[in-house]
Design an enzyme around this catalytic site. Structure first.
Site, PDB file in Angstrom:
ATOM      1  N   ASN A 186       0.804  -1.210   0.048  1.00  6.08           N
ATOM      2  CA  ASN A 186      -0.010  -0.005   0.149  1.00  6.08           C
ATOM      3  C   ASN A 186       0.803   1.227   0.027  1.00  6.08           C
ATOM      4  O   ASN A 186       1.563   1.473   0.876  1.00  6.08           O
ATOM      5  CB  ASN A 186      -0.931  -0.065   1.382  1.00  6.08           C
ATOM      6  CG  ASN A 186      -1.606   1.092   1.374  1.00  6.08           C
ATOM      7  OD1 ASN A 186      -1.695   2.001   0.290  1.00  6.08           O
ATOM      8  ND2 ASN A 186      -2.481   1.493   2.495  1.00  6.08           N
ATOM      9  N   LYS A 236       0.219   4.097  -0.195  1.00  2.82           N
ATOM     10  CA  LYS A 236      -0.604   5.365   0.434  1.00  2.82           C
ATOM     11  C   LYS A 236      -0.377   6.762  -0.514  1.00  2.82           C
ATOM     12  O   LYS A 236      -0.143   6.633  -1.707  1.00  2.82           O
ATOM     13  CB  LYS A 236      -0.218   5.521   1.992  1.00  2.82           C
ATOM     14  CG  LYS A 236      -0.361   4.439   2.739  1.00  2.82           C
ATOM     15  CD  LYS A 236       0.160   4.369   4.065  1.00  2.82           C
ATOM     16  CE  LYS A 236       0.053   3.008   4.816  1.00  2.82           C
ATOM     17  NZ  LYS A 236      -0.043   2.932   6.370  1.00  2.82           N
ATOM     18  N   HIS A 293      -9.502   1.064   5.271  1.00  2.00           N
ATOM     19  CA  HIS A 293      -8.194   1.482   6.028  1.00  2.00           C
ATOM     20  C   HIS A 293      -8.422   2.458   7.100  1.00  2.00           C
ATOM     21  O   HIS A 293      -9.309   3.450   7.040  1.00  2.00           O
ATOM     22  CB  HIS A 293      -7.145   1.920   4.884  1.00  2.00           C
ATOM     23  CG  HIS A 293      -5.828   2.081   5.663  1.00  2.00           C
ATOM     24  ND1 HIS A 293      -5.317   2.809   6.550  1.00  2.00           N
ATOM     25  CD2 HIS A 293      -4.759   1.135   5.333  1.00  2.00           C
ATOM     26  CE1 HIS A 293      -3.946   2.410   6.685  1.00  2.00           C
ATOM     27  NE2 HIS A 293      -3.756   1.370   6.065  1.00  2.00           N
ATOM     28  N   GLU A 299      -6.507   4.758   8.153  1.00  2.00           N
ATOM     29  CA  GLU A 299      -6.265   6.213   7.729  1.00  2.00           C
ATOM     30  C   GLU A 299      -7.539   6.847   6.966  1.00  2.00           C
ATOM     31  O   GLU A 299      -7.541   8.293   7.010  1.00  2.00           O
ATOM     32  CB  GLU A 299      -5.068   6.212   6.779  1.00  2.00           C
ATOM     33  CG  GLU A 299      -3.782   5.894   7.800  1.00  2.00           C
ATOM     34  CD  GLU A 299      -2.806   5.206   7.004  1.00  2.00           C
ATOM     35  OE1 GLU A 299      -2.669   5.372   5.793  1.00  2.00           O
ATOM     36  OE2 GLU A 299      -1.620   4.724   7.641  1.00  2.00           O
ATOM     37  N   GLU A 313      -5.198  -4.625  10.740  1.00  2.00           N
ATOM     38  CA  GLU A 313      -4.238  -3.791  10.978  1.00  2.00           C
ATOM     39  C   GLU A 313      -4.268  -2.877  12.006  1.00  2.00           C
ATOM     40  O   GLU A 313      -5.061  -1.877  12.074  1.00  2.00           O
ATOM     41  CB  GLU A 313      -3.998  -2.674   9.680  1.00  2.00           C
ATOM     42  CG  GLU A 313      -3.807  -3.483   8.392  1.00  2.00           C
ATOM     43  CD  GLU A 313      -3.293  -2.503   7.291  1.00  2.00           C
ATOM     44  OE1 GLU A 313      -2.183  -2.672   6.867  1.00  2.00           O
ATOM     45  OE2 GLU A 313      -3.875  -1.324   7.184  1.00  2.00           O
ATOM     46  N   GLY A 317       2.843   2.091  10.850  1.00  2.00           N
ATOM     47  CA  GLY A 317       3.939   3.257  10.670  1.00  2.00           C
ATOM     48  C   GLY A 317       4.376   3.545  12.063  1.00  2.00           C
ATOM     49  O   GLY A 317       5.319   4.686  12.145  1.00  2.00           O
ATOM     50  N   SER A 352       3.753  -2.047  10.224  1.00  2.00           N
ATOM     51  CA  SER A 352       5.318  -2.134  10.665  1.00  2.00           C
ATOM     52  C   SER A 352       5.828  -3.481   9.919  1.00  2.00           C
ATOM     53  O   SER A 352       6.795  -4.016  10.826  1.00  2.00           O
ATOM     54  CB  SER A 352       5.397  -2.021  12.008  1.00  2.00           C
ATOM     55  OG  SER A 352       5.260  -0.487  12.323  1.00  2.00           O
TER      56      SER A 352
HETATM   57  P1  13P Z   1       3.423   0.400   7.555  1.00  2.00           P
HETATM   58  O1  13P Z   1       3.755  -0.831   7.100  1.00  2.00           O
HETATM   59  O2  13P Z   1       3.868   1.587   7.191  1.00  2.00           O
HETATM   60  O3  13P Z   1       3.120   0.311   9.171  1.00  2.00           O
HETATM   61  O4  13P Z   1       1.511   0.520   7.114  1.00  2.00           O
HETATM   62  C1  13P Z   1       0.583  -0.446   7.012  1.00  2.00           C
HETATM   63  C2  13P Z   1      -0.556  -0.086   6.584  1.00  2.00           C
HETATM   64  O5  13P Z   1      -1.085   0.783   7.039  1.00  2.00           O
HETATM   65  C3  13P Z   1      -0.648  -1.028   5.316  1.00  2.00           C
HETATM   66  O6  13P Z   1      -1.817  -0.533   4.794  1.00  2.00           O
END
Ligand code: 13P
Length: 250
Positions: free
Chosen positions: A9, A11, A97, A99, A167, A173, A213
């Site tokens: 992803n 993002k 997601h 976010e 997640e 992150g 992560s």
């Molecule tokens: P990270 O791997 O940067 O922690 O992000 C995970 C994520 O949100 C994937 O959709």
């Protein structure tokens, strides 16, 4: 046997030219990805550029989107429909997601409508669930995500294919990785939700991913868990070396 699934992803990262560049890098090392179904999810603006590279090079990596709107077309400024994604050869689409739940206000009902729109066009929804830190600290992680998923699944009877991604928000992150056994237990609880909704046959073939992560250093430990069928990777998917190092462990 469920085929392992690796998703990157990206993002809101990579301009068009950067996206095309990494797609080319991934294509050069396509053999690293030969043992695993791999999907990258660029921003909407780069879907076509990445698809051009993969189809020109005949690269087996598939294309995913990061979101969709449920309406077919019309006066919805700034939104993208499932039909538009299908036209760009998108096979998977992330929905729910954390976010987007946080920054765009996506609700479980929205996610359910998005899933229905995707299924209509033969795009596999990747339904994300995850608990915030306070829920994790109160040891209520499984209950929280079970409810999130049950709400998102209602009305999706007849779905041919779904992917679920666990997640935990506190692990995204942050470098705070979830212990693999813990992640495995939550993923098992999510599979039970799928079983209750659509039966054992469907649950047995549904892939449940872990994300948060994930790096080459910890990927293998997650994949050893019976109920973790793959990984949804954020930052480590932005670099072709770290992404292919994860793929080689799958
Ligand atoms: P990270 O791997 O940067 O922690 O992000 C995970 C994520 O949100 C994937 O959709």
């Amino acid at each position: 046997m469920r085929q392992k699934l690796l998703m990157g992803n990206w993002k809101m990262n990579k301009s068009y030219s950067q996206a095309v560049d990494i797609a080319q890098q991934l294509s050069y090392r396509a053999s690293d990805f030969s043992g695993v179904e791999t999907v990258v999810c660029p921003p909407f603006t780069s879907l076509k550029g990445v698809q051009n590279v993969f189809s020109f090079d005949n690269t087996p990596i598939k294309l995913g989107a990061q979101d969709v709107f449920w309406e077919e077309n019309g006066a919805y400024t700034g939104f993208i429909s499932a039909e538009m994604l299908k036209d760009l050869s998108v096979s998977y689409c992330i929905i729910g997601h954390s976010e987007r739940r946080q920054n765009a206000g996506d609700t479980d009902e929205d996610i359910q409508k998005k899933a229905q729109a995707l299924l209509k066009y033969g795009i596999t929804p990747v339904i994300c669930v995850g608990e915030p830190p306070v829920v994790h600290e109160a040891r209520n992680s499984s209950d929280f995500v079970i409810e999130q998923l049950a709400r998102a699944l209602s009305g999706l009877e007849g779905a041919k294919d779904l992917v679920i991604a666990y997640e935990p928000i506190w692990a995204i992150g942050s470098g705070n990785v979830a212990a693999p056994e813990f992640a495995g237990e939550v993923c098992h609880a999510l599979r039970v939700v799928v079983e209750k909704a659509f039966g054992k046959g469907f649950a047995d073939k549904t892939r449940v991913l872990y994300g948060g992560s994930v790096m080459a250093e910890n990927a293998g430990a997650y994949l050893m868990q019976d109920d973790i069928d793959g990984l949804l990777v954020g930052s480590a998917s932005l670099d072709e070396n770290s992404f292919s190092a994860i793929a080689k462990q799958m």
